[in-house]
Design a protein around this motif. Sequence first.
Motif, PDB file in Angstrom:
ATOM      1  N   ARG A  97     -29.386  -1.027 -21.419  1.00  0.00           N
ATOM      2  CA  ARG A  97     -29.188   0.149 -21.821  1.00  0.00           C
ATOM      3  C   ARG A  97     -27.657   0.278 -21.468  1.00  0.00           C
ATOM      4  O   ARG A  97     -27.294   0.146 -20.615  1.00  0.00           O
ATOM      5  N   PHE A  98     -26.940   1.096 -22.309  1.00  0.00           N
ATOM      6  CA  PHE A  98     -25.593   1.463 -22.199  1.00  0.00           C
ATOM      7  C   PHE A  98     -25.632   2.758 -22.167  1.00  0.00           C
ATOM      8  O   PHE A  98     -25.770   3.692 -23.105  1.00  0.00           O
ATOM      9  N   GLY A  99     -25.646   3.467 -20.865  1.00  0.00           N
ATOM     10  CA  GLY A  99     -25.662   4.949 -20.939  1.00  0.00           C
ATOM     11  C   GLY A  99     -27.249   5.397 -21.671  1.00  0.00           C
ATOM     12  O   GLY A  99     -28.037   4.718 -21.027  1.00  0.00           O
ATOM     13  N   ASP A 100     -27.442   6.271 -22.418  1.00  0.00           N
ATOM     14  CA  ASP A 100     -28.680   6.428 -22.786  1.00  0.00           C
ATOM     15  C   ASP A 100     -28.947   5.743 -24.092  1.00  0.00           C
ATOM     16  O   ASP A 100     -29.977   5.984 -24.922  1.00  0.00           O
ATOM     17  N   ASN A 101     -28.113   4.687 -24.551  1.00  0.00           N
ATOM     18  CA  ASN A 101     -28.215   4.009 -25.843  1.00  0.00           C
ATOM     19  C   ASN A 101     -29.177   2.889 -25.270  1.00  0.00           C
ATOM     20  O   ASN A 101     -28.514   1.885 -24.533  1.00  0.00           O
ATOM     21  N   THR A 102     -30.120   2.470 -25.833  1.00  0.00           N
ATOM     22  CA  THR A 102     -31.279   1.442 -25.326  1.00  0.00           C
ATOM     23  C   THR A 102     -30.996   0.320 -26.328  1.00  0.00           C
ATOM     24  O   THR A 102     -31.328   0.618 -27.648  1.00  0.00           O
ATOM     25  N   VAL A 103     -30.228  -0.665 -26.177  1.00  0.00           N
ATOM     26  CA  VAL A 103     -29.649  -1.624 -27.171  1.00  0.00           C
ATOM     27  C   VAL A 103     -30.752  -2.738 -27.261  1.00  0.00           C
ATOM     28  O   VAL A 103     -31.188  -3.364 -28.291  1.00  0.00           O
ATOM     29  N   ILE A 104     -31.301  -3.016 -26.145  1.00  0.00           N
ATOM     30  CA  ILE A 104     -32.292  -4.228 -26.045  1.00  0.00           C
ATOM     31  C   ILE A 104     -33.655  -3.454 -25.477  1.00  0.00           C
ATOM     32  O   ILE A 104     -33.431  -3.070 -24.211  1.00  0.00           O
ATOM     33  N   LEU A 119     -26.412 -12.522 -25.881  1.00  0.00           N
ATOM     34  CA  LEU A 119     -25.614 -13.658 -25.701  1.00  0.00           C
ATOM     35  C   LEU A 119     -24.788 -13.267 -24.255  1.00  0.00           C
ATOM     36  O   LEU A 119     -24.740 -14.032 -23.275  1.00  0.00           O
ATOM     37  N   ARG A 120     -24.213 -12.159 -24.132  1.00  0.00           N
ATOM     38  CA  ARG A 120     -23.581 -11.693 -23.116  1.00  0.00           C
ATOM     39  C   ARG A 120     -24.476 -11.609 -21.742  1.00  0.00           C
ATOM     40  O   ARG A 120     -24.129 -11.950 -20.441  1.00  0.00           O
ATOM     41  N   LEU A 121     -25.823 -11.293 -21.932  1.00  0.00           N
ATOM     42  CA  LEU A 121     -26.699 -11.210 -20.899  1.00  0.00           C
ATOM     43  C   LEU A 121     -26.993 -12.562 -20.300  1.00  0.00           C
ATOM     44  O   LEU A 121     -27.073 -12.769 -19.040  1.00  0.00           O
ATOM     45  N   VAL A 122     -27.136 -13.649 -21.327  1.00  0.00           N
ATOM     46  CA  VAL A 122     -27.548 -15.021 -21.020  1.00  0.00           C
ATOM     47  C   VAL A 122     -26.227 -15.722 -20.129  1.00  0.00           C
ATOM     48  O   VAL A 122     -26.323 -16.195 -19.152  1.00  0.00           O
ATOM     49  N   ALA A 123     -25.142 -15.084 -20.786  1.00  0.00           N
ATOM     50  CA  ALA A 123     -23.806 -15.728 -20.087  1.00  0.00           C
ATOM     51  C   ALA A 123     -23.356 -14.910 -18.604  1.00  0.00           C
ATOM     52  O   ALA A 123     -22.877 -15.542 -17.860  1.00  0.00           O
ATOM     53  N   GLY A 124     -24.028 -13.985 -18.472  1.00  0.00           N
ATOM     54  CA  GLY A 124     -23.898 -13.358 -17.110  1.00  0.00           C
ATOM     55  C   GLY A 124     -22.453 -12.418 -17.054  1.00  0.00           C
ATOM     56  O   GLY A 124     -22.082 -11.696 -16.171  1.00  0.00           O
ATOM     57  N   LEU A 125     -22.224 -12.049 -18.524  1.00  0.00           N
ATOM     58  CA  LEU A 125     -21.218 -11.101 -18.716  1.00  0.00           C
ATOM     59  C   LEU A 125     -21.677  -9.600 -18.538  1.00  0.00           C
ATOM     60  O   LEU A 125     -20.852  -8.652 -18.418  1.00  0.00           O
ATOM     61  N   GLU A 126     -23.160  -9.391 -18.649  1.00  0.00           N
ATOM     62  CA  GLU A 126     -23.605  -8.202 -18.690  1.00  0.00           C
ATOM     63  C   GLU A 126     -25.020  -8.307 -17.823  1.00  0.00           C
ATOM     64  O   GLU A 126     -25.215  -9.604 -17.604  1.00  0.00           O
ATOM     65  N   LYS A 127     -25.184  -7.379 -17.043  1.00  0.00           N
ATOM     66  CA  LYS A 127     -26.514  -7.530 -16.342  1.00  0.00           C
ATOM     67  C   LYS A 127     -27.520  -6.462 -16.848  1.00  0.00           C
ATOM     68  O   LYS A 127     -27.250  -5.646 -17.596  1.00  0.00           O
ATOM     69  N   PRO A 128     -28.720  -7.273 -17.178  1.00  0.00           N
ATOM     70  CA  PRO A 128     -29.733  -6.256 -17.839  1.00  0.00           C
ATOM     71  C   PRO A 128     -30.098  -5.211 -16.835  1.00  0.00           C
ATOM     72  O   PRO A 128     -30.118  -5.384 -15.683  1.00  0.00           O
ATOM     73  N   THR A 129     -30.520  -4.188 -17.732  1.00  0.00           N
ATOM     74  CA  THR A 129     -31.018  -3.065 -16.859  1.00  0.00           C
ATOM     75  C   THR A 129     -32.238  -3.047 -16.101  1.00  0.00           C
ATOM     76  O   THR A 129     -32.378  -2.720 -15.039  1.00  0.00           O
ATOM     77  N   SER A 130     -32.955  -3.866 -16.846  1.00  0.00           N
ATOM     78  CA  SER A 130     -34.420  -4.331 -16.131  1.00  0.00           C
ATOM     79  C   SER A 130     -34.752  -5.718 -16.618  1.00  0.00           C
ATOM     80  O   SER A 130     -34.331  -6.159 -17.809  1.00  0.00           O
ATOM     81  N   GLY A 131     -35.654  -6.588 -16.109  1.00  0.00           N
ATOM     82  CA  GLY A 131     -35.976  -7.759 -16.605  1.00  0.00           C
ATOM     83  C   GLY A 131     -35.331  -8.941 -16.087  1.00  0.00           C
ATOM     84  O   GLY A 131     -34.530  -8.931 -15.000  1.00  0.00           O
ATOM     85  N   GLN A 132     -35.805 -10.391 -16.186  1.00  0.00           N
ATOM     86  CA  GLN A 132     -35.320 -11.159 -15.629  1.00  0.00           C
ATOM     87  C   GLN A 132     -34.648 -12.257 -16.263  1.00  0.00           C
ATOM     88  O   GLN A 132     -35.349 -12.622 -17.748  1.00  0.00           O
ATOM     89  N   THR A 152     -30.734 -13.686 -12.962  1.00  0.00           N
ATOM     90  CA  THR A 152     -30.333 -12.519 -13.088  1.00  0.00           C
ATOM     91  C   THR A 152     -29.263 -11.944 -12.488  1.00  0.00           C
ATOM     92  O   THR A 152     -28.325 -11.202 -12.952  1.00  0.00           O
ATOM     93  N   ASN A 153     -28.940 -12.457 -11.324  1.00  0.00           N
ATOM     94  CA  ASN A 153     -27.818 -11.789 -10.349  1.00  0.00           C
ATOM     95  C   ASN A 153     -26.848 -12.893 -10.105  1.00  0.00           C
ATOM     96  O   ASN A 153     -25.954 -12.761  -9.185  1.00  0.00           O
ATOM     97  N   THR A 154     -26.881 -13.906 -10.725  1.00  0.00           N
ATOM     98  CA  THR A 154     -25.891 -14.838 -10.468  1.00  0.00           C
ATOM     99  C   THR A 154     -24.771 -14.647 -11.508  1.00  0.00           C
ATOM    100  O   THR A 154     -24.705 -14.220 -12.728  1.00  0.00           O
ATOM    101  N   SER A 155     -23.316 -14.714 -10.951  1.00  0.00           N
ATOM    102  CA  SER A 155     -22.179 -14.508 -11.760  1.00  0.00           C
ATOM    103  C   SER A 155     -21.934 -15.728 -12.801  1.00  0.00           C
ATOM    104  O   SER A 155     -22.495 -16.715 -12.773  1.00  0.00           O
ATOM    105  N   ILE A 156     -21.262 -15.258 -13.804  1.00  0.00           N
ATOM    106  CA  ILE A 156     -20.882 -16.217 -15.005  1.00  0.00           C
ATOM    107  C   ILE A 156     -20.464 -17.603 -14.461  1.00  0.00           C
ATOM    108  O   ILE A 156     -20.861 -18.552 -14.939  1.00  0.00           O
ATOM    109  N   GLN A 157     -19.549 -17.731 -13.485  1.00  0.00           N
ATOM    110  CA  GLN A 157     -18.983 -18.803 -12.917  1.00  0.00           C
ATOM    111  C   GLN A 157     -20.153 -19.921 -12.348  1.00  0.00           C
ATOM    112  O   GLN A 157     -19.891 -21.131 -12.468  1.00  0.00           O
ATOM    113  N   HIS A 158     -21.308 -19.236 -12.009  1.00  0.00           N
ATOM    114  CA  HIS A 158     -22.222 -20.132 -11.408  1.00  0.00           C
ATOM    115  C   HIS A 158     -23.388 -20.366 -12.388  1.00  0.00           C
ATOM    116  O   HIS A 158     -24.429 -20.753 -12.061  1.00  0.00           O
TER     117      HIS A 158
END
Length: 346
Positions: free
Chosen positions: A12-19, A46-59, A68-74
């Motif tokens: 979600r971005f604010g109250d916009n549920t994108v996925i 894609l950005r979730l898989v890359a680690g550029l965004e963090k999921p609101t929930s899920g793994q 899920t909580n690993t930064s993009i560099q790793h």
Amino acid sequence: DNFVVLKNVCKRFGDNTVIGNLDLEIKKGSLVTLLGPSGCGKTTVLRLVAGLEKPTSGQIFIDGEDVTNTSIQHRDICMVFQSYALFPHMSLHDNVGYGLKMLKLPADEIKQRVDEALKLVDLEGMGNRFVDQISGGQQQRVALARALVLKPKVLLFDEPLSNLDANLRRNMRETIRELQQRFNITSLYVTHDQAEAFAVSDTVIVMKDGDIMQQGSPDELYKSPASMFMANFMGDANIFSGYYDGEHIEINGYRIPADPKVVEGKLKGCYQVGIRPEAILLAHEGEPCQQCVVESAVYMGSMYEVSVRWHDQQLLLQLNSSQFNANLADHAYLTINPTNLFLLAD
Ligand code: ADP
Ligand code: MG
């Protein structure tokens, strides 16, 4: 052997549920494409898989590890974009070698790997040129080489061919497919272009408003769409009200023998029957119920696009030049290829 796994991912971005609630799996070494209209959430995935965004929930898992909580560099992931994102003031060699330099590899190893990568994308010997001295198609090849040289665990492609003209696009999608298969790189590819998705993918996932509509091989999606949305999204379709009696599929009094694959798992009853334009042919003879009127025929080069009226319904046919001749226009009969239709719930 699922290498990339998204489990119940919501963004979600604010109250916009994108996925909404996404489950997605990519087998090791395969290329999966997210196909969907602009704004449906492809880049966000894609950005979730890359680690550029963090999921609101899920793994999110990569190679068995919860990242899920690993930064993009790793995450050991590379991304290829529509805008090639090259450094304009650097040579091709330095662009491709940039990531290796960040890893502090010795200069001679960098040179060797960069030369190899440039060769793979048909830019052998061009390492000393600068970005503004090469064409857009070549720039995209540099971007691809820059990703390949790092031998990442996962390659992500975000509409990489959108800025190229049609010929280059065809050329480039073959290169991508060939290199992806040669090196067995697990890849997630995003596009809004159905032809491109079919050309590069093992599996296509069709998205709409952040949800998966259907996934399968290109052939499965085209031949057995699961919904009216999918039927139309995968290409032109003629849709009829029909009846399946266990042996035949009947539309407008025309009884078509039921192909086992077409009716697999289907009960007797009323259906919407979909027929692709290339599955209908015209003939000089036939049953009265097959009689039709040719209303127009447009020469398209490789085929004729023919508009036909049949029992008050307008149909679209695609006939190659040898199948169509103008004197069919007055009294034509249509025949339907029984293997090439699909049934949707009425
Ligand atoms: P696609 O790549 O399929 O065109 P996107 O994933 O870019 O779709 O965008 C999906 C939706 O998410 C859009 O409505 C977009 O406005 C919204 N969105 C994407 N990124 C952000 C962001 N950082 N902040 C707010 N909304 C965003
Ligand atoms: Mg996008």
